[in-house]
Design a protein around this motif. Sequence first.
Motif, short mmCIF file in Angstrom:
data_model
loop_
_atom_site.label_atom_id
_atom_site.label_comp_id
_atom_site.label_asym_id
_atom_site.label_seq_id
_atom_site.Cartn_x
_atom_site.Cartn_y
_atom_site.Cartn_z
N ARG A 290 16.18 10.40 -2.48
CA ARG A 290 17.13 9.47 -1.86
C ARG A 290 16.41 8.62 -0.81
NH1 ARG A 290 20.76 9.52 2.47
NH2 ARG A 290 22.66 8.30 2.09
N HIS A 291 15.52 9.27 -0.07
CA HIS A 291 14.79 8.59 1.00
C HIS A 291 13.92 7.46 0.45
CE1 HIS A 291 12.63 8.36 4.88
NE2 HIS A 291 11.55 8.18 4.13
N LEU A 292 13.15 7.77 -0.60
CA LEU A 292 12.25 6.75 -1.17
C LEU A 292 13.06 5.58 -1.72
CD1 LEU A 292 9.63 8.96 -3.08
CD2 LEU A 292 9.47 8.04 -0.77
N TYR A 293 14.19 5.89 -2.34
CA TYR A 293 15.06 4.84 -2.90
C TYR A 293 15.55 3.91 -1.79
CZ TYR A 293 18.95 2.73 -5.45
OH TYR A 293 19.81 1.83 -6.03
N ARG A 294 16.09 4.51 -0.72
CA ARG A 294 16.63 3.69 0.37
C ARG A 294 15.51 2.94 1.09
NH1 ARG A 294 20.14 6.15 4.67
NH2 ARG A 294 20.65 3.96 4.94
N GLU A 295 14.40 3.63 1.31
CA GLU A 295 13.29 2.98 2.04
C GLU A 295 12.81 1.75 1.27
OE1 GLU A 295 10.63 5.46 4.90
OE2 GLU A 295 9.79 5.54 2.90
N ASP A 296 12.70 1.90 -0.03
CA ASP A 296 12.21 0.80 -0.87
C ASP A 296 13.16 -0.40 -0.81
OD1 ASP A 296 10.19 -0.08 -2.78
OD2 ASP A 296 11.89 -0.16 -4.17
N CYS B 251 1.62 5.84 -1.87
CA CYS B 251 2.42 6.97 -1.38
C CYS B 251 3.66 7.20 -2.23
CB CYS B 251 2.85 6.74 0.08
SG CYS B 251 1.49 6.46 1.23
N HIS B 252 4.51 6.19 -2.39
CA HIS B 252 5.81 6.41 -3.02
C HIS B 252 5.71 6.74 -4.50
CE1 HIS B 252 8.76 4.63 0.12
NE2 HIS B 252 7.79 5.30 0.70
N ARG B 253 4.98 5.93 -5.26
CA ARG B 253 4.97 6.15 -6.71
C ARG B 253 4.38 7.51 -7.08
NH1 ARG B 253 2.91 0.46 -7.58
NH2 ARG B 253 4.77 -0.71 -7.07
N VAL C 104 14.60 -0.98 3.46
CA VAL C 104 13.63 -1.18 4.54
C VAL C 104 12.51 -2.12 4.05
CG1 VAL C 104 11.97 -0.08 6.10
CG2 VAL C 104 14.13 1.05 5.59
N PHE C 105 11.79 -1.70 3.03
CA PHE C 105 10.62 -2.49 2.63
C PHE C 105 11.02 -3.90 2.15
CE2 PHE C 105 8.01 1.54 1.39
CZ PHE C 105 8.01 1.92 2.71
N SER C 106 12.07 -3.98 1.35
CA SER C 106 12.47 -5.30 0.84
C SER C 106 12.94 -6.20 1.98
CB SER C 106 13.59 -5.14 -0.19
OG SER C 106 13.10 -4.45 -1.32
N LEU D 236 1.83 6.92 8.62
CA LEU D 236 1.70 5.48 8.39
C LEU D 236 3.03 4.75 8.66
CD1 LEU D 236 -0.74 3.83 7.55
CD2 LEU D 236 -0.08 4.13 5.16
N GLU D 237 4.13 5.38 8.27
CA GLU D 237 5.43 4.75 8.50
C GLU D 237 5.88 4.90 9.96
OE1 GLU D 237 7.07 5.21 3.92
OE2 GLU D 237 7.86 6.55 5.46
N ASN D 238 5.84 6.12 10.49
CA ASN D 238 6.34 6.35 11.85
C ASN D 238 5.53 5.61 12.91
OD1 ASN D 238 8.36 8.10 11.05
ND2 ASN D 238 7.22 9.96 11.54
N LEU E 61 0.17 12.11 5.94
CA LEU E 61 -0.45 10.79 6.06
C LEU E 61 0.60 9.68 5.87
CD1 LEU E 61 -3.72 11.28 3.98
CD2 LEU E 61 -3.52 11.14 6.46
N HIS E 62 1.44 9.86 4.87
CA HIS E 62 2.49 8.90 4.52
C HIS E 62 3.44 8.70 5.70
CE1 HIS E 62 6.08 8.45 1.42
NE2 HIS E 62 6.15 7.54 2.36
N LEU E 63 3.93 9.80 6.26
CA LEU E 63 4.90 9.69 7.35
C LEU E 63 4.24 9.12 8.61
CD1 LEU E 63 7.07 12.93 6.94
CD2 LEU E 63 7.22 10.74 5.77
N HIS F 218 0.83 -1.21 0.00
CA HIS F 218 0.00 0.00 0.00
C HIS F 218 0.87 1.26 0.00
CE1 HIS F 218 -3.16 2.83 1.06
NE2 HIS F 218 -2.40 3.25 2.04
N VAL F 219 1.90 1.30 0.85
CA VAL F 219 2.75 2.50 0.92
C VAL F 219 3.49 2.69 -0.41
CG1 VAL F 219 4.76 3.55 2.05
CG2 VAL F 219 3.00 2.43 3.43
N ARG F 220 3.95 1.59 -0.99
CA ARG F 220 4.64 1.71 -2.28
C ARG F 220 3.72 2.28 -3.35
NH1 ARG F 220 8.13 -3.96 -2.22
NH2 ARG F 220 10.17 -2.99 -1.98
FE LIG Z 1 7.86 6.26 2.60
#
Ligand SMILES: [Fe+2]
Length: 179
Positions: free
Chosen positions: A73-79, A28-30, A82-84, A161-163, A157-159, A23-25
Amino acid sequence: MTSTPRADCRNWDDAPLADLVAHVRSACHRPLAAELEQLTALADRVAARYGDALPMLDVLRETVAGLRAILERHLYREDRQVFSVILNLVTAPDSDTGDRQALAATIAEMTADHDRVIDLLARMRALTSGYEPPDWACPTFRTLYDRLSLVEHGLRLHLHLENDVLFPRALSLIDRRRT
Ligand SMILES: [Fe+2]
Ligand SMILES: [Fe+2]
C-alpha cells in the motif's frame, strides 16, 4: 532478485529531484515489490515445514506478511501521491496549490509508515537472532534468512534516502513555492 538498492555513489543532495525520484522508483520500489511477493511464499513454506519444531517461524511468517501488506500500500501511495506530485511541482511551476498541501500531509503519513516498517524489521531481526539460522536448517530455510537480511539492508537505505534526502527536499520545494 534482491531488494538491495544498487550501490550508488551519487550525491543525491545536489542531484535533480526528478533523477532522485527515478532512482528510488527503479532501484528501490520495483525490486522490493517483486521480492516481497517471493519472500511471503518462502516464509510460508519454511513455517509449514518447520513450524512445529520452531513455533517462532509462524510469528515470522505473520511478520513478513504484515511487512508486505504495509509496503504494498505504501509503495502504491508513494508512487502516485508523492512522487508524481513532486515531478509535477518540478516541471509545472503553476501547479495546483491543493496538490502542494496534500503532498505535505501525505509525506507525513509516509514517514509514519516508515516508522512502522522499522518496527517490523526490528521484530524480524529479534525473531531470527539476527538472521542466524539453526545448525540443522536446510538450504531453503537459510535462503529465507539471507533474503530477509538483504531486504532489511535495502529497506534501511531506501528509507534513509526518502526520510533524509527526498522528503526534506520536496518539503523545501513546497515552502519556496509559497513565497
Ligand atoms: Fe519508497
Ligand atoms: Fe517510503
